[in-house]
Design a protein around this motif. Sequence first.
Motif, PDB file in Angstrom:
ATOM      1  N   ASN A   1      49.306 -14.719 -53.565  1.00 47.73           N
ATOM      2  CA  ASN A   1      50.158 -15.861 -53.876  1.00 47.73           C
ATOM      3  C   ASN A   1      49.826 -16.423 -55.252  1.00 47.73           C
TER       4      ASN A   1
ATOM      5  N   GLY B   1      53.920 -14.454 -52.729  1.00 41.50           N
ATOM      6  CA  GLY B   1      54.887 -14.801 -53.764  1.00 41.50           C
ATOM      7  C   GLY B   1      54.523 -16.133 -54.380  1.00 41.50           C
ATOM      8  N   GLU B   2      55.521 -16.817 -54.922  1.00 38.93           N
ATOM      9  CA  GLU B   2      55.305 -18.146 -55.482  1.00 38.93           C
ATOM     10  C   GLU B   2      55.208 -19.156 -54.335  1.00 38.93           C
TER      11      GLU B   2
ATOM     12  N   TYR C   1      64.762 -14.523 -50.127  1.00 38.08           N
ATOM     13  CA  TYR C   1      63.411 -14.084 -49.789  1.00 38.08           C
ATOM     14  C   TYR C   1      62.509 -15.255 -49.410  1.00 38.08           C
TER      15      TYR C   1
ATOM     16  N   ASP D   1      58.089 -17.847 -51.984  1.00 37.89           N
ATOM     17  CA  ASP D   1      59.264 -17.174 -52.533  1.00 37.89           C
ATOM     18  C   ASP D   1      58.835 -15.970 -53.372  1.00 37.89           C
ATOM     19  N   PRO D   2      59.018 -14.738 -52.874  1.00 42.48           N
ATOM     20  CA  PRO D   2      58.659 -13.544 -53.650  1.00 42.48           C
ATOM     21  C   PRO D   2      59.846 -12.953 -54.420  1.00 42.48           C
ATOM     22  N   THR D   3      60.895 -13.759 -54.663  1.00 45.64           N
ATOM     23  CA  THR D   3      62.081 -13.239 -55.360  1.00 45.64           C
ATOM     24  C   THR D   3      61.717 -12.676 -56.725  1.00 45.64           C
TER      25      THR D   3
ATOM     26  N   GLY E   1      56.075 -11.156 -56.435  1.00 42.31           N
ATOM     27  CA  GLY E   1      55.763 -10.918 -55.022  1.00 42.31           C
ATOM     28  C   GLY E   1      55.057  -9.592 -54.825  1.00 42.31           C
TER      29      GLY E   1
ATOM     30  N   ARG F   1      57.824  -8.373 -49.517  1.00 37.92           N
ATOM     31  CA  ARG F   1      59.202  -8.824 -49.737  1.00 37.92           C
ATOM     32  C   ARG F   1      60.231  -7.789 -49.298  1.00 37.92           C
TER      33      ARG F   1
END
Length: 258
Positions: free
Chosen positions: A6, A118-119, A140, A159-161, A164, A168
Amino acid sequence: QYSPDNVAGADGDIDPTEITFPGCSCLTSSCVVHTCSCLCRGENYNSLCLQPTEKEEEYARPVFECNSMCQCGESCQNRVVQRGLQFRLEVFKTEKKGWGVRTLEFIAKGRFVCEYAGEVLGFNEARRRIQAQTSKDLNYIIVVREHLHSGRIMETFVDPTYIGNVGRFLNHSCEPNLFMVPVRVDSMVPKLALFAATDISAGEELSYDYSGRFHNLPITNREQKSLEEDNRLRKPCYCGSRTCASFLPWDSSLFSTP
């Protein structure tokens, strides 16, 4: 952009790399229950496998791994998720579901497979991104809610858009072979860890239930009713399982204004 762990989101509200937990003072190669402060809730793992819960338990117990401040060694059995991916996985193109992930080797029930990284966003940024999406956009963003004994609910938005890891690409299934558990290592920001719900053969596609049902227990009538009310806004499910609900799980909370 690939990241195994992350990262702080664009809003910068939460730093998942911050170390805020004190470490245990165990001077052994591997910590044991009753003497280790990280294991005060009981043993988390047995031979790398997540300890099975009691049959009637519907919820995950809190999992705290030993962390970077701990005195124990790197081989401590309470360090599993932090070691990252241990299996050979493959991203592949599915027939109807876009990209998917399959394992290239056998995975035993209870083993940690991968993280959904992700974020890490705050609520406002997560809602802004969700509301900016069109019906053609892939979503995502995952929302994980943890219910505390005090009645409070802790929410984590990942959010792994844009940034990530392999998580994902995992698809939803109404009969999945993975389940998700929040695992904490250095701070209260959890790692969203996916464990094998059953033995998984080489070549099998990996999947989890996007609604987050622990150990993939059957859905309750109350949950089913709330899902049916929102069917017009939901996307079709192509998992192909015998118990397929026809639609992907849906959560309207980020679409409403507070």
